[in-house]
Design an enzyme around this catalytic site. Sequence first.
Site, short mmCIF file in Angstrom:
data_model
loop_
_atom_site.label_atom_id
_atom_site.label_comp_id
_atom_site.label_asym_id
_atom_site.label_seq_id
_atom_site.Cartn_x
_atom_site.Cartn_y
_atom_site.Cartn_z
N TYR A 54 2.97 21.89 -3.27
CA TYR A 54 2.19 21.14 -2.19
C TYR A 54 0.58 20.99 -3.10
CZ TYR A 54 4.33 19.67 2.14
OH TYR A 54 4.71 19.14 2.82
N GLU A 56 -2.27 18.74 -1.43
CA GLU A 56 -2.52 17.19 -0.35
C GLU A 56 -4.26 18.22 -1.32
OE1 GLU A 56 -0.24 19.30 1.92
OE2 GLU A 56 0.35 17.88 3.00
N ASP A 199 -2.97 -7.97 -5.69
CA ASP A 199 -1.99 -7.07 -5.55
C ASP A 199 -0.77 -7.19 -6.46
OD1 ASP A 199 1.18 -5.85 -5.46
OD2 ASP A 199 1.33 -6.38 -3.08
N THR A 225 2.78 -1.20 -7.87
CA THR A 225 3.45 -0.72 -8.24
C THR A 225 3.61 -0.43 -9.74
OG1 THR A 225 5.15 -2.05 -7.78
CG2 THR A 225 5.12 -1.07 -6.12
N LYS A 228 8.05 -2.17 -11.97
CA LYS A 228 8.49 -3.07 -11.54
C LYS A 228 8.25 -3.46 -13.06
CE LYS A 228 7.93 -4.87 -7.12
NZ LYS A 228 6.88 -4.37 -6.57
N ARG A 234 9.37 4.63 -9.78
CA ARG A 234 8.90 4.40 -8.20
C ARG A 234 7.23 5.08 -7.89
NH1 ARG A 234 12.82 1.38 -7.45
NH2 ARG A 234 11.51 0.09 -5.24
N1 DSN Z 1 10.33 -5.12 -3.18
C1 DSN Z 1 10.01 -5.86 -3.96
C2 DSN Z 1 10.57 -7.21 -4.20
O1 DSN Z 1 11.46 -7.61 -4.71
O2 DSN Z 1 9.48 -8.15 -5.60
C3 DSN Z 1 8.22 -6.36 -3.37
O3 DSN Z 1 7.93 -5.23 -2.93
#
Ligand code: DSN
Length: 444
Positions: A54, A56, A199, A225, A228, A234
């Site tokens: 933990y 925080e 984004d 994110t 990707k 993630r």
């Molecule tokens: N779920 C993501 C995507 O597949 O593009 C976006 O949040």
Amino acid sequence: MINKNPLQQADPSIFELVEAEKKRRQEGLEMIPSENHTSLAVLEALGSLLTDKYSEGYPHKRYYGGNEFIDKVEDLAIARAKEAFGVPFANVQPYSGTPANFAVYLATCKAGDTIMGQNLLDGGHLTHGWKTSFSGIFYNSVQYHVKPDGYIDLDEARKLAQEHKPKLIWVGASAYPREFPFKEMGEIADSVGAFLAADIAHISGLVLGGAHASPVPFVHIITTTTHKTLRGPRGALIMATEKGLQKDPELGAKLDKAVFPGLQGGPHNHQTAAIAVALGEAMKPEFKDYAHQVVKNAKALAQTLMDNGLKLVSSGTDNHLMLVDLTPLGIGVGVFAEKALDLAGITLNKNTIPSDPSSPFYPSGIRLGTPAITSRGMKEEEMKHIGKWIAEVVEEIKDVKLPEAKEERPAFVKEFSQKIAENQKVKEVKDKVRELCTKFPLPY
Ligand code: DSN
């Protein structure tokens, strides 16, 4: 006493499911454009004992003791994010993309304020103001669209901004195959004094590898994110640019406060460590080659699909993804294409197309991309085969029509799935996909 056995002995049920998923991946093509295959180093950090702690708060300002090494991990992740993207501020704690974007709202707006983003059905993301997301529920959302040619309608965005004076504008999307107009959106945001948040979840790896223009000079805030094209675990990052800190010198502090205590509790330290590893990998010269190859592969695949008679939204791609418009086959048939291709070992997702005449659950398109198959080492030559196989499988569903009566649809789709599993062409393509995949093994 704690069980000291490895997973295989400690929990064979879960172990077997992980192994089954591994086999599925090894023998198939992951072409959902928001997915990728992480390195062993990323997986090792993610599966590490850091998960137990933990912490925080932020490095050197924690609400719990024993964080001297966790502080170093988070410091390193922050330093790498700042260096990689060339920004003065980074928060590495968001659990994933949606909380990261929520934190941006908390830092820049009050509930009820007007915000503007790209419409979901035009490729935008739920969190950019769609009516069923917190962003459309708690904020007064105005949405811009793409033009009939598939490119963002900047004239409409400019007009809406002037008319509604949003406090926050989003640029970035989940299903947009073209270069994002960061500069133009920056001018629109500046003309009304709005914060502009990019984004870049889908394209952050391309930005780091120099295969897509960077938003840094034009926007105030960047979210992404990390799982990707960036090829990490993630998770997500929020960054503020120099331009952002000039607009509001407190922006970094506000973003930190929005993440914790605004909407999250203890950071996922194992995730932070894995993000640091992924950022380290993304700063290596070979990642540039990867990012450029992702785009080269996407262009080669797009061309093959079009040469084989498929229609693409905007007639091609500038990035890692493409959207196939299946309306020439029928309305709402994306689900059939997704299922047939999945059975052939090609995993992609049904997706709306701009101005879709159907609905998000039964959309009229499919979305696919090249980040994961490029991570396996595939190049343009393989894209030509894959594009041809996709077109062949899609051809097999050309006579399938979605029932107009909504209540008949689930049973119809189930029956279709059973029938298409016996289709000879689907089986043939599956064999070819499996054979191709053996030449491009995954690291695990
Ligand atoms: N779920 C993501 C995507 O597949 O593009 C976006 O949040």
